[in-house]
Motif scaffolding. Sequence first.
Motif, mmCIF file in Angstrom:
data_model
loop_
_atom_site.group_PDB
_atom_site.id
_atom_site.type_symbol
_atom_site.label_atom_id
_atom_site.label_comp_id
_atom_site.label_asym_id
_atom_site.label_seq_id
_atom_site.Cartn_x
_atom_site.Cartn_y
_atom_site.Cartn_z
ATOM 1 N N LEU A 195 0.823 -1.216 0.000
ATOM 2 C CA LEU A 195 0.000 0.000 0.000
ATOM 3 C C LEU A 195 0.853 1.261 0.000
ATOM 4 N N ILE A 196 2.176 1.061 -0.130
ATOM 5 C CA ILE A 196 3.118 2.183 -0.118
ATOM 6 C C ILE A 196 3.773 2.327 -1.484
ATOM 7 N N GLY A 197 3.885 3.552 -1.965
ATOM 8 C CA GLY A 197 4.634 3.856 -3.182
ATOM 9 C C GLY A 197 5.857 4.671 -2.831
ATOM 10 N N ALA B 249 6.136 4.666 -8.953
ATOM 11 C CA ALA B 249 5.805 4.793 -7.532
ATOM 12 C C ALA B 249 4.306 4.779 -7.272
ATOM 13 N N ILE B 250 3.498 5.109 -8.295
ATOM 14 C CA ILE B 250 2.052 5.250 -8.069
ATOM 15 C C ILE B 250 1.191 4.313 -8.905
ATOM 16 N N CYS B 251 1.799 3.536 -9.802
ATOM 17 C CA CYS B 251 0.992 2.744 -10.737
ATOM 18 C C CYS B 251 0.239 1.600 -10.065
ATOM 19 N N HIS B 252 0.642 1.214 -8.844
ATOM 20 C CA HIS B 252 -0.064 0.133 -8.135
ATOM 21 C C HIS B 252 -1.133 0.687 -7.188
ATOM 22 N N ILE C 262 2.331 7.565 -0.264
ATOM 23 C CA ILE C 262 3.350 7.756 -1.291
ATOM 24 C C ILE C 262 4.500 8.588 -0.717
ATOM 25 N N ILE C 263 5.715 8.055 -0.812
ATOM 26 C CA ILE C 263 6.919 8.741 -0.341
ATOM 27 C C ILE C 263 7.703 9.214 -1.557
ATOM 28 N N LEU C 264 7.928 10.514 -1.662
ATOM 29 C CA LEU C 264 8.627 11.093 -2.799
ATOM 30 C C LEU C 264 9.898 11.783 -2.300
#
Length: 294
Positions: free
Chosen positions: A75-77, A143-146, A151-153
């Motif tokens: 659940l993490i990007g 990082a976000i496609c799932h 989300i960590i950027l």
Amino acid sequence: MEKTVEVSNVSKSFNGQTVVKDISFEIAPGEIFGLIGPNGAGKTTIIRMLLDIIRPDSGEIKILGSASPEETKDLIGYLPEERGLYRRLTVMDSLLYLGALKNYQSKKKVVELLERMEMLQHKDKKLSELSKGMQQKIQLIAAICHDPQFIILDEPFSGLDPVNMKLVKEMIVELGKEGKTILISTHMMDQVERMCSRIFMMHRGGGVLYGSVSEIKSRFGKNTVFLEFDGELENIAGMVKKINYSGNYAELILKDGIDSQEVLKTIVRDGRINRFEVSAPSLNEIFIQVVEGS
């Protein structure tokens, strides 16, 4: 409301040297949150603990209400500062593979994101054929496609020109509006100031500022003038502590007790003013003041 991230009294040492000291902060669902600080402040160590790459020596980390990394890892990007793409794979194959590692594989979603980031025409190119800026956009898509919830950027604007920076910023804001929780770690204080509702500033492993951007700026008072001008600023030296120049723009940090109107009168005599705004100091100036004063 359950917090997306809860970091409670976390500390971490390596070889007897403490790099994170008793850190605590929370991030709410749908919040764009800034983790900032100079090199060596401990930001990367915090991120690695959030990702369960390393474990804290003490304290607790909860993500999406769980202290178990196995329950939340998909659940993490994560967009790392250093690019981690497979350079010999095509853009499409790389994104589908990385999505599958998170138990999510949707070609339709990948195509939508490539189109949104103006990269669809490059889907069959190898990653090695793309510019640094293009690779950064592909890294963001990875990082976000799932469809992660958190989300960590890490330095998301690295290598981007102004047009692509605007595109990435718009994407981040859209994700926030969709209810995604986003942590941005960056040295670009102006971007943090515009995008993040709250920040946590670190220095030498500890927390030095934590709260909303507006509240933190108000704490430092309205002793700053933002100026756009043509001419010289030679005659105000006795009125200011510091001047931060940027071409014909300047940020003036006034001395205590100095009336901004007197500064205005002096500058008008020496040149033409296109903008004169009295405000709290920029987040970048606050950052410098805190780091230099600690």
